[in-house]
Structures are given as structure tokens and as C-alpha cells.
Scaffold this motif. Structure first.
Motif, PDB file in Angstrom:
ATOM      1  N   ASN A  14      68.031   1.121  36.861  1.00 48.20           N
ATOM      2  CA  ASN A  14      68.575  -0.179  37.253  1.00 48.20           C
ATOM      3  C   ASN A  14      70.079  -0.177  37.019  1.00 48.20           C
ATOM      4  N   ILE A  15      70.791  -1.051  37.718  1.00 47.43           N
ATOM      5  CA  ILE A  15      72.237  -1.145  37.552  1.00 47.43           C
ATOM      6  C   ILE A  15      72.639  -2.601  37.397  1.00 47.43           C
ATOM      7  N   SER A  16      73.540  -2.861  36.465  1.00 55.95           N
ATOM      8  CA  SER A  16      74.050  -4.201  36.196  1.00 55.95           C
ATOM      9  C   SER A  16      75.545  -4.097  35.964  1.00 55.95           C
ATOM     10  N   ILE A  17      76.235  -5.232  35.965  1.00 56.89           N
ATOM     11  CA  ILE A  17      77.686  -5.209  35.752  1.00 56.89           C
ATOM     12  C   ILE A  17      78.105  -6.286  34.762  1.00 56.89           C
ATOM     13  N   LEU A  18      79.241  -6.047  34.145  1.00 61.92           N
ATOM     14  CA  LEU A  18      79.943  -7.048  33.344  1.00 61.92           C
ATOM     15  C   LEU A  18      81.217  -7.438  34.083  1.00 61.92           C
ATOM     16  N   GLU A  58      81.913  -6.356  44.462  1.00 57.41           N
ATOM     17  CA  GLU A  58      81.826  -6.806  43.065  1.00 57.41           C
ATOM     18  C   GLU A  58      81.545  -5.635  42.132  1.00 57.41           C
ATOM     19  N   LEU A  59      80.735  -4.690  42.588  1.00 60.70           N
ATOM     20  CA  LEU A  59      80.441  -3.508  41.777  1.00 60.70           C
ATOM     21  C   LEU A  59      81.714  -2.733  41.471  1.00 60.70           C
ATOM     22  N   MET A  60      82.514  -2.482  42.497  1.00 64.75           N
ATOM     23  CA  MET A  60      83.730  -1.685  42.308  1.00 64.75           C
ATOM     24  C   MET A  60      84.768  -2.402  41.450  1.00 64.75           C
ATOM     25  N   ALA A  61      84.725  -3.754  41.467  1.00 65.86           N
ATOM     26  CA  ALA A  61      85.710  -4.536  40.715  1.00 65.86           C
ATOM     27  C   ALA A  61      85.214  -4.927  39.328  1.00 65.86           C
ATOM     28  N   ALA A  62      84.011  -4.508  38.963  1.00 59.85           N
ATOM     29  CA  ALA A  62      83.416  -4.912  37.685  1.00 59.85           C
ATOM     30  C   ALA A  62      84.229  -4.381  36.508  1.00 59.85           C
ATOM     31  N   ASP A  63      84.172  -5.126  35.413  1.00 59.79           N
ATOM     32  CA  ASP A  63      84.825  -4.666  34.186  1.00 59.79           C
ATOM     33  C   ASP A  63      84.075  -3.483  33.584  1.00 59.79           C
ATOM     34  N   GLU A  64      82.756  -3.539  33.639  1.00 57.94           N
ATOM     35  CA  GLU A  64      81.921  -2.431  33.192  1.00 57.94           C
ATOM     36  C   GLU A  64      80.683  -2.355  34.089  1.00 57.94           C
ATOM     37  N   ILE A  65      80.164  -1.145  34.274  1.00 62.08           N
ATOM     38  CA  ILE A  65      78.964  -0.923  35.076  1.00 62.08           C
ATOM     39  C   ILE A  65      77.936  -0.247  34.180  1.00 62.08           C
ATOM     40  N   CYS A  77      71.681  -9.319  25.488  1.00 64.05           N
ATOM     41  CA  CYS A  77      72.832 -10.150  25.850  1.00 64.05           C
ATOM     42  C   CYS A  77      72.647 -11.579  25.345  1.00 64.05           C
ATOM     43  N   TYR A  78      71.460 -12.106  25.504  1.00 61.43           N
ATOM     44  CA  TYR A  78      71.198 -13.465  25.011  1.00 61.43           C
ATOM     45  C   TYR A  78      71.412 -13.534  23.501  1.00 61.43           C
ATOM     46  N   ARG A  79      70.921 -12.522  22.778  1.00 61.09           N
ATOM     47  CA  ARG A  79      71.100 -12.518  21.320  1.00 61.09           C
ATOM     48  C   ARG A  79      72.570 -12.450  20.945  1.00 61.09           C
ATOM     49  N   LEU A  80      73.363 -11.785  21.782  1.00 65.24           N
ATOM     50  CA  LEU A  80      74.796 -11.638  21.503  1.00 65.24           C
ATOM     51  C   LEU A  80      75.622 -12.827  22.007  1.00 65.24           C
ATOM     52  N   GLY A  81      74.972 -13.767  22.683  1.00 66.61           N
ATOM     53  CA  GLY A  81      75.696 -14.916  23.224  1.00 66.61           C
ATOM     54  C   GLY A  81      76.453 -14.604  24.498  1.00 66.61           C
ATOM     55  N   ILE A  82      76.057 -13.533  25.203  1.00 63.69           N
ATOM     56  CA  ILE A  82      76.699 -13.165  26.463  1.00 63.69           C
ATOM     57  C   ILE A  82      75.963 -13.852  27.608  1.00 63.69           C
ATOM     58  N   GLN A  83      76.693 -14.556  28.460  1.00 61.05           N
ATOM     59  CA  GLN A  83      76.067 -15.259  29.583  1.00 61.05           C
ATOM     60  C   GLN A  83      75.467 -14.263  30.566  1.00 61.05           C
ATOM     61  N   VAL A  84      74.269 -14.567  31.049  1.00 65.23           N
ATOM     62  CA  VAL A  84      73.552 -13.705  31.991  1.00 65.23           C
ATOM     63  C   VAL A  84      73.309 -14.456  33.292  1.00 65.23           C
ATOM     64  N   LEU A  85      73.636 -13.818  34.413  1.00 64.62           N
ATOM     65  CA  LEU A  85      73.325 -14.367  35.726  1.00 64.62           C
ATOM     66  C   LEU A  85      72.518 -13.324  36.492  1.00 64.62           C
ATOM     67  N   GLU A  86      71.257 -13.615  36.771  1.00 65.28           N
ATOM     68  CA  GLU A  86      70.427 -12.713  37.568  1.00 65.28           C
ATOM     69  C   GLU A  86      70.540 -13.132  39.033  1.00 65.28           C
ATOM     70  N   ARG A  87      71.460 -12.499  39.720  1.00 61.87           N
ATOM     71  CA  ARG A  87      71.688 -12.769  41.144  1.00 61.87           C
ATOM     72  C   ARG A  87      72.194 -11.500  41.796  1.00 61.87           C
ATOM     73  N   PRO A  88      71.985 -11.356  43.109  1.00 65.42           N
ATOM     74  CA  PRO A  88      72.510 -10.173  43.794  1.00 65.42           C
ATOM     75  C   PRO A  88      74.033 -10.108  43.700  1.00 65.42           C
ATOM     76  N   PHE A 137      77.304 -11.110  32.304  1.00 70.44           N
ATOM     77  CA  PHE A 137      76.423 -10.003  32.669  1.00 70.44           C
ATOM     78  C   PHE A 137      75.676 -10.368  33.945  1.00 70.44           C
ATOM     79  N   TYR A 138      75.861  -9.576  35.009  1.00 71.66           N
ATOM     80  CA  TYR A 138      75.206  -9.824  36.295  1.00 71.66           C
ATOM     81  C   TYR A 138      74.160  -8.739  36.546  1.00 71.66           C
ATOM     82  N   SER A 139      72.996  -9.150  37.065  1.00 64.93           N
ATOM     83  CA  SER A 139      71.953  -8.195  37.379  1.00 64.93           C
ATOM     84  C   SER A 139      71.112  -8.719  38.528  1.00 64.93           C
ATOM     85  N   HIS A 140      70.681  -7.806  39.398  1.00 60.67           N
ATOM     86  CA  HIS A 140      69.865  -8.194  40.539  1.00 60.67           C
ATOM     87  C   HIS A 140      68.559  -8.814  40.045  1.00 60.67           C
TER      88      HIS A 140
END
Length: 289
Positions: free
Chosen positions: A181-185, A228-235, A212-223, A190-193
Motif C-alpha cells: 500500500n502507499i500513503s503520503i504525508l 499530489e504524490l510527487m508533491a508530498a512531504d513524505e511517501i 497516526c491517531y495515537r500520535l495525534g496526526i490527522q488522517v484523511l482516507e481519500r484518493p 496523512f492521506y491514504s486511498h
């Protein structure tokens, strides 16, 4: 044993085990599988993987010849018979053995396969390279079937180009990788399909989201898109045997490296869950010892 193979109640070394020619896996890839790692002879996130395994089998009307609890106990017992501290644990169920025919007997009992061998986890501090490819696989990616030729070919292409994974996309929408799976910051989010028919519901990804939830990082599960992948802060690239890798380039273009502190927080949280679960002191203690 150094490596273990199991087929329908028979245990042997992989090179010694014989499988019936008429097993439908040979003709149709007619089965489903799951896999994870073992640490200290304990199968990591076993219940999660069994849930997905039984769900995949049910979706294809494949009859597993034992209850979930019994299978978990069998896998655990088989793992104890293999030497080492870290293992790759793989199991599959095929529809069964019968003369080749597209139509199958609905009462056929499936054949269970297990393979366990020593393994090593990748170091999450070492970045990996990625490439992209249009996702032309079948439209039931949520079922973990044995029909893996598209993923095999994509993985082979990545290897020839010196990359470790292939990122699939449908049009401009990123889906998943050939076997991850692949996700981005991006901007601390945190974004994930989402878990739909276009991706396999990754257990490691799900647990990373919980981290991420435990760390208080916002999560958005959306395509998200290729742009957006190439411009992500982290992959971040996750699978059951590599929990939280990160990318340094895609198609030869440098990516990521813009939010290393948050990335490391997530990696540490995921690794700590693995260590707590298995009782290991380190991901790499068997290598360093």
C-alpha cells in the motif's frame, strides 16, 4: 527445520513436498493467500491476517477445511518447528484438486498450503526508490487472490530499473503498489486511498493509520493524484513484511524528505507495536547477534 512446507496435512522441506497436478491453482490460480512475519516464533497480527484470509476465501466461495482458531493454532505450531528468530509466514487455500473444468463442485473442500522460511525486515531508515505504472489490473483488487501475474510483471519491471516497487494509478488517481500500500504525508496530514475495490485492504496500512491517531496526526482516507504524490512531504510504503518504508525517488525524480520528524514518529510507533506484539527487543536483533 530451516524451511517448512505444508500441503493438506503433509509437512516436508519445500523441495521434497509434492502437490497434485490437478490442484486448481495450477490451471486457474484458483485460491487466495495471506502472509505476514513471525518474531520470536509468534505470528505478527495473526488475527487480522486470518480475518482477511477468511474474508477473501468467502468472497470466492472457497471452503477452508478448518475453523479460524484451529488454523491459527496450526500456523503457530508450524512456525515453532522452523529455526531462527524472524520468519516469513505464508499460507494459501486453493479450491481443491479436480480434473480441469471452469465449472467447479460447490462442495469441494479447499487444500491448505503453508510455507515458512527465515526472513529479515528492511531497515525503515533506508529510503527506497519507486516508479509509476498505469493500473490495468482486474477491478477486484480488494480480494487477495493468487492471480498475481500483473503484480509479478510490474515488480520485474521495477527491479530492472533499479527500483523496489511500482506505484499503480488509474488515470491520475494513485491506488496502491504491486505488492504494497502507499500513503503520503502533506502539511502534517496523512492521506491514504480508502478501502474500496481498487486496493487490497492493507493490515499494515490500517495499523499505521491507528498509529497516526495515537500520535495525534490527522488522517484523511481519500484518493490522491499523481501530482499530489510527487508533491508530498513524505511517501510511505507499507506491507505485512515491511511495515513503514519511505520513498526517495519516483521515476528517477527526487521525492519526499520534507517531514522527517513526523515520518520517524510514525515509523517508531509502528515498530514499537511490532516489538510489543512479538516480544522482540529489536527489529534486527537476529542480525546483530
Amino acid at each position: 527445520m530451516k524451511e517448512l512446507a505444508y500441503y493438506d496435512g503433509i509437512i516436508a522441506a519445500p523441495e521434497e513436498l509434492m502437490v497434485p497436478f490437478n490442484d486448481r491453482v495450477h490451471f486457474f490460480g484458483d485460491g487466495v493467500y495471506d502472509a505476514t512475519v513471525g518474531g520470536n516464533h509468534r505470528i505478527y497480527l495473526l488475527e487480522d491476517h486470518l480475518d482477511r484470509f477468511y474474508s477473501s476465501a468467502n468472497a470466492l466461495d472457497i471452503r477452508i477445511p478448518m475453523a479460524k482458531k484451529e488454523l491459527g493454532e496450526l500456523l503457530t505450531e508450524l512456525l515453532k518447528q522452523v529455526e531462527g528468530e524472524t520468519h516469513f509466514v505464508y499460507w494459501q487455500i486453493t479450491r481443491g484438486a479436480a480434473p480441469r473444468n471452469h465449472v467447479y463442485d460447490g462442495q469441494m473442500t479447499g487444500k491448505l498450503w503453508v510455507m515458512i522460511r527465515p526472513s529479515q525486515l528492511r531497515d525503515p531508515d533506508v529510503p527506497i526508490s519507486l516508479i509509476t505504472a498505469e493500473d490495468t489490473r482486474f477491478l477486484h483488487c480488494n480480494i487477495k487472490t493468487l492471480n498475481l501475474l500483473p503484480s509479478v510483471m510490474a515488480s520485474q519491471k521495477a527491479d530492472k530499473l533499479g527500483a523496489q516497487e511500482t506505484v499503480f494509478h488509474r488515470g491520475e488517481i494513485v491506488t496502491e503498489c504491486a505488492h504494497s500500500n502507499i500513503s503520503i504525508l502533506k502539511d502534517g496530514i496523512f492521506y491514504s486511498h480508502p478501502n474500496d475495490q481498487y486496493i487490497l485492504r492493507g493490515i499494515s496500512k490500517s495499523h499505521m493509520i491507528e498509529a497516526c491517531y495515537r500520535l495525534g496526526i490527522q488522517v484523511l482516507e481519500r484518493p490522491f493524484t499523481l501530482e499530489e504524490l510527487m508533491a508530498a512531504d513524505e511517501i510511505l510504503v507499507t506491507s505485512s513484511s515491511n511495515f513503514c518504508l519511505h520513498a526517495k525517488e519516483i521515476d528517477g525524480v527526487p521525492v519526499g524528505g520534507k517531514d522527517p520528524l513526523r515520518l520517524k514518529q510514525i515509523q517508531n510507533e509502528v515498530v514499537e507495536e511490532y516489538l510489543r506484539y512479538t516480544g522482540k527487543k529489536s527489529m534486527f536483533d537476529d542480525i546483530r547477534n
